[in-house]
Design an enzyme around this catalytic site. Structure first.
Site, PDB file in Angstrom:
ATOM      1  N   ASP A  12     -64.051   0.548 -32.922  1.00  0.00           N
ATOM      2  CA  ASP A  12     -64.222   1.895 -33.453  1.00  0.00           C
ATOM      3  C   ASP A  12     -62.962   2.721 -33.219  1.00  0.00           C
ATOM      4  OD1 ASP A  12     -65.971   4.184 -34.369  1.00  0.00           O
ATOM      5  OD2 ASP A  12     -65.494   4.881 -32.346  1.00  0.00           O
ATOM      6  N   GLU A  52     -61.227  -0.444 -37.056  1.00  0.00           N
ATOM      7  CA  GLU A  52     -61.387   0.740 -37.881  1.00  0.00           C
ATOM      8  C   GLU A  52     -60.048   1.456 -37.760  1.00  0.00           C
ATOM      9  OE1 GLU A  52     -64.475   4.452 -38.571  1.00  0.00           O
ATOM     10  OE2 GLU A  52     -64.049   3.816 -36.516  1.00  0.00           O
TER      11      GLU A  52
END
Length: 744
Positions: free
Chosen positions: A381, A417
């Site tokens: 993330d 990401e």
């Protein structure tokens, strides 16, 4: 080493703050347990069959006390043990009388100087960063904060209340587990099809799963779910965060919950609330059984991990773990005012990966999930935040260097990401080799094309072919692009074609949260409708988006529920909706419209599997192959001629086709040529017109067999001669394969 430094004045808003020691426990003295020196490695609580070694790193602590609790309901520790041994800033001891299941926490002494970055407060029980299981969830109370909540001095004040009754506790585990013949599927990345899903959301309402295991790891490992995933055809599940995370206080007080889980508190512990088992020991085994069951079905397990911030938030957050263990070492603080945190994620803090011990924490966590829990990869993330060394994102930073040289971590699937909220944080296409990336540019372009936006054809073709403009320059291959149209963050596919605007009122933020730029179109009515014409348009748009996604070069990622028409009623930021908004409605999935969609998706995935031209390891060159007359790819107009520059750049063009030649696609591991069928794909994103498309003639007398036409959910596999005219209807695409000579 002294218990504490002398009382000292701390300058801050004109207030004197004293270093205050924690109160001693009322019962249970150190003498009640045998304490041996122990070892500084491994960090955490390690059971070796004779007892438990405890080791905690803190650079600036002046004293560390291990606190043992008798039960999750205990309001105070029963035993407090000062750790007398310190090696290389690691405080450690071995307790031969301790066994798996023991609950524990720490009290860490040191200076409380927030304006200098130090926030030690021994009145607070702290969770071991290396805890393999959390045996008690956090119970929100003002005593969990190192400062006095409500004080006019805010975080410069000092709170003397004891947090022992409310703090999360670690649990000692026995790592023994019978893996049997468990083997990683090791699906090549270019053949991987990812299914992004939520442990609770996928299983909570599943009617064929026993109620007592719905919403759990055991539910995900149940026969009905594994059978469903296998029949769908995906090769990997990407689980939204399962590291132990904290329920935000502001959400709990509003009757909501942190559903997504991007609020990590324990980097080694599986989230306890997703376990059907009552015992923390059984919860770890339950997670392992889930992985073993998925592996047996040939399905890999990828974890969505959050190392870019922790649940302790900014300076006004609670003191639960790293903040109280050594705030200035574990977190990145502002150089000009270390009272405040560097925040590249919007979540309040950023771990200090420039500190070798903090970097070690992350790497040890990754290795643990690979070696002990047998997971197959990670999606990081907001990964750009981890790559920041000073301020800028540095793809040659220590984080990447260590991962690339690590013989364990470097061998699993690594997905970034590739952005954060800091300056220069949008790094799509800029991560190193070995990494794949969520391709946000793919998402936006594909949405725009099928929405009918002008001037998107050239970029759409590039995205469909693996985004070579983003990855080829650095020697990367199509596998670097994780293609997606929807994900957990944003509209579902059903909502993408049903809403022009977000509808997040249920989140309690007056619809201010969530993205405003969704590149969506409601097809004429906002939200649910019974209008058959609108429903038909929505359905073929969904089918066209799904076929584009699955058949694009790169790695397709399907959002769970999209294949059965799951809707969040227009909520594009359902992070706090742990309810039927996000839980998949399997009953609705049985409705004819959604049942047809599921069968259609299975069919498309089957086509993807059967034709190696859809999962090439290398980018198309557009040139002839090995001196043969045919290139590996060719783009054609509705007239059947090759696309020219003027047509690529014309804003009104919405219809074109592509031929993917099946000769000499690649070589297998034994050096044999991989050959397949030649495929023809036609696109028409015009919402009004049916266009006549002249099917190209490639080889004399070999017809095109229609595999899919997204205008209909079910369509016969008719054959069409080269040179014949095909009626390509509005907002649809068609896929054909060329019959081979052997079939004639």
């Amino acid at each position: 080493m002294p218990d504490k430094p002398p009382d000292k004045d701390i300058v801050g808003l004109g207030k004197r703050v004293r270093h205050v020691p924690a109160r001693e426990p009322e019962t249970g003295l150190t003498a009640a347990r045998r304490v041996w020196p122990g070892r500084p490695y491994p960090l955490g609580a390690t059971w070796d069959g004779r007892g438990v070694n405890f080791a905690l790193w803190s650079e600036r602590a002046t004293r560390v006390e291990l606190c043992l609790f008798d039960s999750p309901d205990a309001e105070r520790e029963s035993v407090r043990i000062p750790l007398q041994e310190q090696t290389d800033m690691v405080w450690h001891a071995f307790l031969p009388d301790i066994a798996p299941g023991q609950l524990y926490g720490y009290r860490v002494h040191g200076l409380y100087e927030p304006q200098h970055g130090h926030r030690f407060n021994p009145n607070k029980i702290l969770l071991d960063p290396y805890a393999k299981m959390v045996g008690r969830l956090t119970r929100w109370d003002d005593s969990l904060f190192g400062y006095t909540v409500g004080s006019p001095d805010e975080d410069l004040s000092f709170d003397e209340r004891d947090s022992a009754a409310y703090a999360p506790l670690g649990a000692v585990i026995d790592p023994a587990f019978t893996w049997g013949d468990d083997r990683r599927p090791n699906t090549p990345m270019h053949e991987t099809l990812i299914y992004e899903m939520h442990v609770r959301g996928l299983t909570k309402l599943h009617p064929k799963i026993p109620e007592n295991v719905r919403g759990t790891y055991a539910g995900l490992a149940s026969a009905p779910v594994i059978r469903y995933l296998k029949n769908l055809g995906i090769t990997a599940v990407e689980l939204l965060p399962v590291h132990h995370f904290l329920q935000d206080r502001h959400l709990v007080e509003r009757g909501l919950a942190n559903y997504w889980g991007y609020n990590t508190l324990g980097f080694f512990a599986p989230h306890l609330a997703y376990a059907a088992a009552d015992s923390p020991l059984d919860a770890v085994r339950e997670f392992k059984r889930m992985v073993r069951g998925l592996h047996a079905a040939g399905i890999e397990v990828i974890l969505d991990v959050v190392y870019n911030h922790t649940a302790e938030g900014n300076q006004m957050g609670p003191t639960l773990s790293l903040r109280g263990i050594d705030n200035a070492a574990y977190y990145r603080l502002r150089a000009d005012d270390p009272r405040y945190y560097m925040d590249f994620t919007g979540c309040g803090n950023t771990p200090n990966v420039m500190n070798p011990r903090v970097l070690q924490l992350i790497m040890d966590s990754l290795r643990y999930w690979i070696t002990e829990m047998h997971v197959d990869g990670f999606r990081f993330d907001l990964a750009s935040a981890l790559a920041r060394e000073l301020h800028a994102v540095d793809k040659l930073g220590a984080f990447f260097d260590i991962i690339h040289q690590d013989p364990t971590i470097s061998q699993v699937k690594l997905i970034a990401e590739p952005w954060d909220l800091g300056e220069g944080g949008y790094m799509v296409g800029n991560f190193p080799t070995q990494w794949s990336e969520w391709n946000g540019k793919y998402r936006d372009c594909v949405r725009s094309f099928w929405k009918g936006d002008c001037g998107t054809v050239a970029e759409f073709a590039t995205r469909f072919c693996g985004s070579s403009d983003l990855y080829a320059w650095s020697g990367r291959r199509p596998r670097a692009s994780i293609n997606f149209v929807t994900c957990h963050d944003g509209f579902t596919l059903e909502d993408l074609v049903s809403y022009n605007d977000k509808h997040n009122e249920a989140n309690g933020e007056d619809n201010r949260d969530g993205a405003d730029h969704n590149i969506s179109w409601n097809c004429g009515v906002e939200g649910p409708t019974n209008n058959r014409k609108i429903l038909a348009l929505r359905d073929r748009k969904k089918r066209s988006l799904l076929v584009t996604l699955i058949l694009s070069q790169g790695v397709p990622m399907l959002l769970s529920g999209d294949e059965i028409g799951h809707s969040q009623r227009g909520n594009n930021n359902a992070y706090c909706q742990d309810n039927e908004t996000t839980w998949l409605n399997w009953t609705a999935g049985k409705q004819k419209r959604n049942r047809q969609l599921l069968e259609f998706v299975r069919q498309v995935i089957g086509i993807y599997r059967d034709h190696p031209v859809f999962h090439r390891r290398r980018f198309f060159s557009g040139r002839a192959i090995g001196g043969d007359a045919a290139p590996d790819i060719s783009w054609v107009t509705p007239a059947g001629s090759e696309m020219n520059d003027e047509q690529w750049n014309a804003p009104h063009v919405r219809c074109f086709g592509v031929i993917l030649f099946g000769d000499r696609i690649d070589m297998d591991e034994e050096g044999e040529e991989i050959n397949g069928h030649t495929l023809l794909i036609l696109f028409n994103s015009d919402h009004e017109r049916t266009l006549e498309f002249t099917l190209p003639s490639i080889e004399e007398n070999l017809p095109w067999q229609r595999l899919i036409d997204t205008f209909e959910a079910e369509i016969p596999k008719d054959e069409f001669a080269g040179g014949s005219v095909y009626q390509l209807r509005s907002c649809s695409m068609a896929v054909f394969r060329m019959r081979s000579e052997e079939e004639e």
